[in-house]
Design a protein around this motif. Sequence first.
Motif, short mmCIF file in Angstrom:
data_model
loop_
_atom_site.label_atom_id
_atom_site.label_comp_id
_atom_site.label_asym_id
_atom_site.label_seq_id
_atom_site.Cartn_x
_atom_site.Cartn_y
_atom_site.Cartn_z
N MET A 1 -1.64 19.27 -12.08
CA MET A 1 -2.03 17.91 -12.43
C MET A 1 -3.46 17.64 -11.96
SD MET A 1 -0.26 14.26 -11.39
CE MET A 1 1.20 14.61 -12.37
N ALA A 2 -4.20 16.89 -12.78
CA ALA A 2 -5.59 16.59 -12.47
C ALA A 2 -5.70 15.80 -11.17
CB ALA A 2 -6.22 15.79 -13.61
N LYS A 3 -6.67 16.19 -10.33
CA LYS A 3 -7.03 15.46 -9.12
C LYS A 3 -8.50 15.10 -9.25
CE LYS A 3 -4.78 15.24 -5.75
NZ LYS A 3 -3.88 14.17 -5.23
N ILE A 4 -8.80 13.82 -9.21
CA ILE A 4 -10.14 13.35 -9.52
C ILE A 4 -10.92 13.04 -8.25
CG2 ILE A 4 -11.49 11.67 -10.84
CD1 ILE A 4 -8.92 11.07 -12.44
N ALA A 5 -12.14 13.56 -8.19
CA ALA A 5 -13.09 13.17 -7.13
C ALA A 5 -14.10 12.23 -7.77
CB ALA A 5 -13.77 14.39 -6.54
N TYR A 6 -14.08 10.99 -7.35
CA TYR A 6 -14.99 9.99 -7.90
C TYR A 6 -16.30 10.02 -7.13
CZ TYR A 6 -11.01 8.19 -10.49
OH TYR A 6 -9.93 8.07 -11.33
N LEU A 7 -17.41 10.07 -7.87
CA LEU A 7 -18.74 10.06 -7.29
C LEU A 7 -19.27 8.64 -7.40
CD1 LEU A 7 -19.95 13.26 -9.16
CD2 LEU A 7 -18.77 13.14 -6.95
N THR A 92 -10.03 18.65 -9.24
CA THR A 92 -10.18 19.39 -10.51
C THR A 92 -11.24 18.77 -11.41
OG1 THR A 92 -8.46 18.07 -11.60
CG2 THR A 92 -7.77 20.10 -10.46
N HIS A 93 -11.51 17.47 -11.23
CA HIS A 93 -12.48 16.76 -12.06
C HIS A 93 -13.36 15.87 -11.18
CE1 HIS A 93 -9.39 17.87 -15.01
NE2 HIS A 93 -10.30 17.71 -15.94
N GLN A 111 -4.64 10.87 -15.22
CA GLN A 111 -4.31 12.27 -14.92
C GLN A 111 -3.75 12.99 -16.14
OE1 GLN A 111 -1.65 11.53 -11.68
NE2 GLN A 111 -3.30 11.26 -10.17
N LYS A 112 -2.86 12.34 -16.86
CA LYS A 112 -2.29 12.94 -18.06
C LYS A 112 -3.36 13.13 -19.13
CE LYS A 112 2.43 11.20 -17.43
NZ LYS A 112 3.49 10.31 -17.96
N PHE A 113 -4.27 12.16 -19.22
CA PHE A 113 -5.36 12.26 -20.21
C PHE A 113 -6.22 13.48 -19.93
CE2 PHE A 113 -9.60 11.51 -21.77
CZ PHE A 113 -9.41 10.92 -23.02
N LEU A 114 -6.61 13.69 -18.68
CA LEU A 114 -7.48 14.81 -18.33
C LEU A 114 -6.75 16.15 -18.41
CD1 LEU A 114 -9.44 13.26 -15.33
CD2 LEU A 114 -10.22 13.56 -17.69
N ASP A 115 -5.43 16.14 -18.22
CA ASP A 115 -4.65 17.38 -18.34
C ASP A 115 -4.47 17.80 -19.79
OD1 ASP A 115 -4.28 17.84 -15.64
OD2 ASP A 115 -2.43 16.66 -15.53
N ARG A 116 -4.71 16.88 -20.71
CA ARG A 116 -4.43 17.13 -22.12
C ARG A 116 -5.32 18.24 -22.69
NH1 ARG A 116 -5.00 11.78 -25.16
NH2 ARG A 116 -3.61 11.18 -23.46
#
Length: 525
Positions: A1-7, A92-93, A111-116
């Motif tokens: 599953m996508a894990k997002i690091a926000y900058l 992951t993103h 998360q589902k959107f980025l995993d698509r």
Amino acid sequence: MAKIAYLLLCHKDPEGIIAQAQRLTAVGDFVAIHFDGRAKAADFDKIHSSLAANPNVVFTKRRAKCGWGEWSLVEATLMAVEAAVDAFPRATHFYMLSGDCMPIKSAEFAQKFLDREEVDYIESFDYFNSDWIKTGIKEERLIYRHYFNERTHKKLFYASMHWQDKLGLTRKVPADIAMQIGSQWWCLRRRTVESVLEFTKKRRDVMRFFRTTWIPDETFFQTIVRHIVPEHELRTRTLTFLMFTDYGMPVTFYNDNYDLLISQDYLFARKISPDAKDLKDRLGKLYAAKGVRFAISNEGRSLFKFISGRGRVGRRFAPRFWETESSLGRHRTLMMVTCKKWHVAKRLVERVRQVTNLPALDYLFNEASTPLPDLGGIQSTLEKRTRHRRALMRVLFDYWQTDQLVVCIDPANVDLMQDFYNDKAKVRLLEIECDFTDDYLIGHAIRVGLASESTPKDTIERLLPTIRYDVKFEGDRIRDAGFPNLLRVRQSASIDENTVPLAEFLDISPEKAREIAATEYLFVD
């Protein structure tokens, strides 16, 4: 599953930044913060002390002093990227945000959107051939070295370009780099940002070039990512919903924009007003929610364009120099039919053709598909038809060898009507007044992109009065123009009542006019 690091690049509103970081990390994502070196030290200390104990938050090692349009913005972004890559190995993103951004979807949805798809999301358009830059300098951003900020040192900024040009100090883009441009609000995969960081260490020539370009935050990542990532792994779009006014200023969202925002096909939105406390609270709760289903209607931009354009009616068609002495002909009669329900006007002119044999045309200035004879290319596009409208009409009169011609014109084209009324020919105008039910207006909004089948009911209900007034306003403009020979038929009138204006408009017998007025299906939606 996508894990997002926000900058998160920010320079103000410490309370908002703290809340933003806490909100994003509460669901397991990460935040890397760069706080502008020009901002108040007390504000940074407040943010740092409030978030220092949060293991999912990291700060850049140093703070660049940022200036709009300067390299410092890219420098700050790179520092945030480096901090996030080092601190969050599970990310992951990497998603660019400002302090004015807010999520408009849940973390679960994001998360589902980025995993698509295994792709990067970044606007990346050809710098020289696209029309992304609407105003201001273009090539000059690159071929000159920029050491001064246009906003703070305007005279020095332009003097520097002048002297570089005079001394022949222009430069070229690095030979193997295809310059790109786009929004700075991107979302990139981990391997992509790692490749970008590696590129910055290897290609010092490219780094030197970008350090003195103007507004590099719109070109640096957009160009480098396109250089290192295959085409099929790129989606040339941003996942952050943002709009600009006609003056190039970002549109700001307020408390009453919640339904509009969550129905857009994006994950975040900017700019959210600092005063929109209720909106921020609702969006913050939404980000942490589970099992939320989103109805994507995506009408935001077309809706904003419609609403913001209602007051701009001061335009007119100035006479072209080649038409100054031109005329359709004093002996000719142009009959214009105007109706907001195009299908009603089309039915009327079709009956006119059948009953009178007069040549009659549908919305030739509004629909490119309107059937027209080959007139040597003048009829090929709507732009050409409008620009050469009198010449087009003269050619059509000549083509059919007639002195009478009927055309349909949208009620919004009052300026076009006025231009024909200024001609030496005889001109008459027939306005068809129709009844507009709510269902019809909703259908109209969907057809023109102001709404969709999934637009929330509350949004539709707020939009309906504006659309209804807009239709009424166009009719009022026609009346206010004071056009002579203006006649009117009404859906609510009887056949006998509509026969009289039809006979006068078409200059035909009452019997033929009644035959047209009696058309049973004329006003059917």
